[in-house]
Design an enzyme around this catalytic site. Structure first.
Site, PDB file in Angstrom:
ATOM      1  N   HIS A   1     -54.158  37.344   1.377  1.00  6.16           N
ATOM      2  CA  HIS A   1     -54.427  38.363   2.391  1.00  6.16           C
ATOM      3  C   HIS A   1     -53.547  39.589   2.185  1.00  6.16           C
ATOM      4  CE1 HIS A   1     -57.236  36.003   4.643  1.00  6.16           C
ATOM      5  NE2 HIS A   1     -56.361  35.052   4.926  1.00  6.16           N
TER       6      HIS A   1
ATOM      7  N   HIS B   1     -54.785  43.412   1.544  1.00  5.10           N
ATOM      8  CA  HIS B   1     -54.267  44.563   2.272  1.00  5.10           C
ATOM      9  C   HIS B   1     -53.791  45.642   1.310  1.00  5.10           C
ATOM     10  CE1 HIS B   1     -51.313  46.196   5.548  1.00  5.10           C
ATOM     11  NE2 HIS B   1     -52.395  46.931   5.428  1.00  5.10           N
TER      12      HIS B   1
ATOM     13  N   HIS C   1     -52.625  31.297  -0.425  1.00  8.16           N
ATOM     14  CA  HIS C   1     -53.749  31.828   0.363  1.00  8.16           C
ATOM     15  C   HIS C   1     -53.292  32.969   1.265  1.00  8.16           C
ATOM     16  CE1 HIS C   1     -57.391  31.849   2.881  1.00  8.16           C
ATOM     17  NE2 HIS C   1     -56.551  31.975   3.898  1.00  8.16           N
ATOM     18  N   GLU C   2     -52.191  32.781   1.974  1.00 10.25           N
ATOM     19  CA  GLU C   2     -51.710  33.840   2.863  1.00 10.25           C
ATOM     20  C   GLU C   2     -51.294  35.074   2.068  1.00 10.25           C
ATOM     21  OE1 GLU C   2     -52.395  33.648   5.825  1.00 10.25           O
ATOM     22  OE2 GLU C   2     -52.810  31.502   5.924  1.00 10.25           O
TER      23      GLU C   2
END
Length: 227
Positions: free
Chosen positions: A99, A103, A95-96
């Site tokens: 991100h 980006h 999940h991280e």
């Protein structure tokens, strides 16, 4: 009375979702990965598979401290997620990294949220005081409450924008985990369930912020009508 009831309902929802999330992660933390990969290794592979080589995966202290920092391009994983080899750790790590992929791909909602971060950070310490003074002085200086409402609206907007950002990161994570056959069927189902409950915490936060904003708006409208 209506606001107190709304506040009570939101607090109850938040507690229920948080408790359920905690129990889910505890359960899936016991589901060891068949591939034997740690959260760190999962994260590094997802970044590499997406052609991202300028993001570092690092360990940070604490629990639930996992986050992606676009400023220094780091995926920060809590110690348990970084080191452990279970379905919960895989879900959080992926999940991280979702991100980080956002980006790298210039995902518009993430960029918009990033622009709001300094505004929300600056106003978060003063907005409650402005709103409180605005309520006290609503008969003599109603504009102060209006100013507080406008500032708080930025916070509400931030919580709303956070929803698609978080759901999209989870969708990217789950798609990668599935397409790359990183998890078996049971492990994937656990990761999916854990991320769904994590996302619901953001839904409750957004509902709470919207409800609070509407309460302050109703106070302002009521004070304006009396004048």
């Amino acid at each position: 009375m209506g606001y107190m009831l709304l506040g009570g309902i939101i607090m109850l929802m938040s507690w229920l979702v948080s408790s359920r999330l905690k129990s889910k992660f505890e359960f899936y933390s016991k589901l060891q990965l068949q591939n034997g990969m740690s959260g760190k290794e999962i994260a590094e592979k997802m970044l590499a598979d997406n052609g991202i080589y300028d993001v570092k995966v690092i360990s940070v202290e604490g629990q639930l401290t996992d986050h992606y920092n676009p400023a220094d391009k780091t995926v920060n994983l809590s110690e348990s997620v970084y080191n452990q080899r279970n379905a919960a750790a895989a879900a959080v790590a992926a999940h991280e990294c979702g991100h980080a992929v956002q980006h790298a791909r210039a995902y518009s909602m993430l960029e918009l949220r990033s622009k709001l971060v300094p505004i929300v950070s600056f106003t978060s310490g003063i907005v409650q005081w402005i709103l409180l003074l605005g309520i006290i002085m609503i008969r003599t200086f109603p504009s102060l409450l209006l100013i507080g409402i406008l500032i708080f609206a930025a916070t509400t907007l931030f919580t709303i924008i956070t929803l698609p950002v978080e759901y999209d990161a989870s969708n990217r994570a789950l798609a990668w985990l599935k397409n790359k056959n990183m998890l078996n069927q049971a492990e994937y189902a656990g990761a999916e369930d854990a991320l769904k409950w994590a996302a619901r915490t953001y839904v409750v936060a957004a509902i709470g912020s919207i409800g609070t904003l509407l309460y302050y708006v109703s106070l302002y409208m009521g004070g304006s009508r009396r004048d």
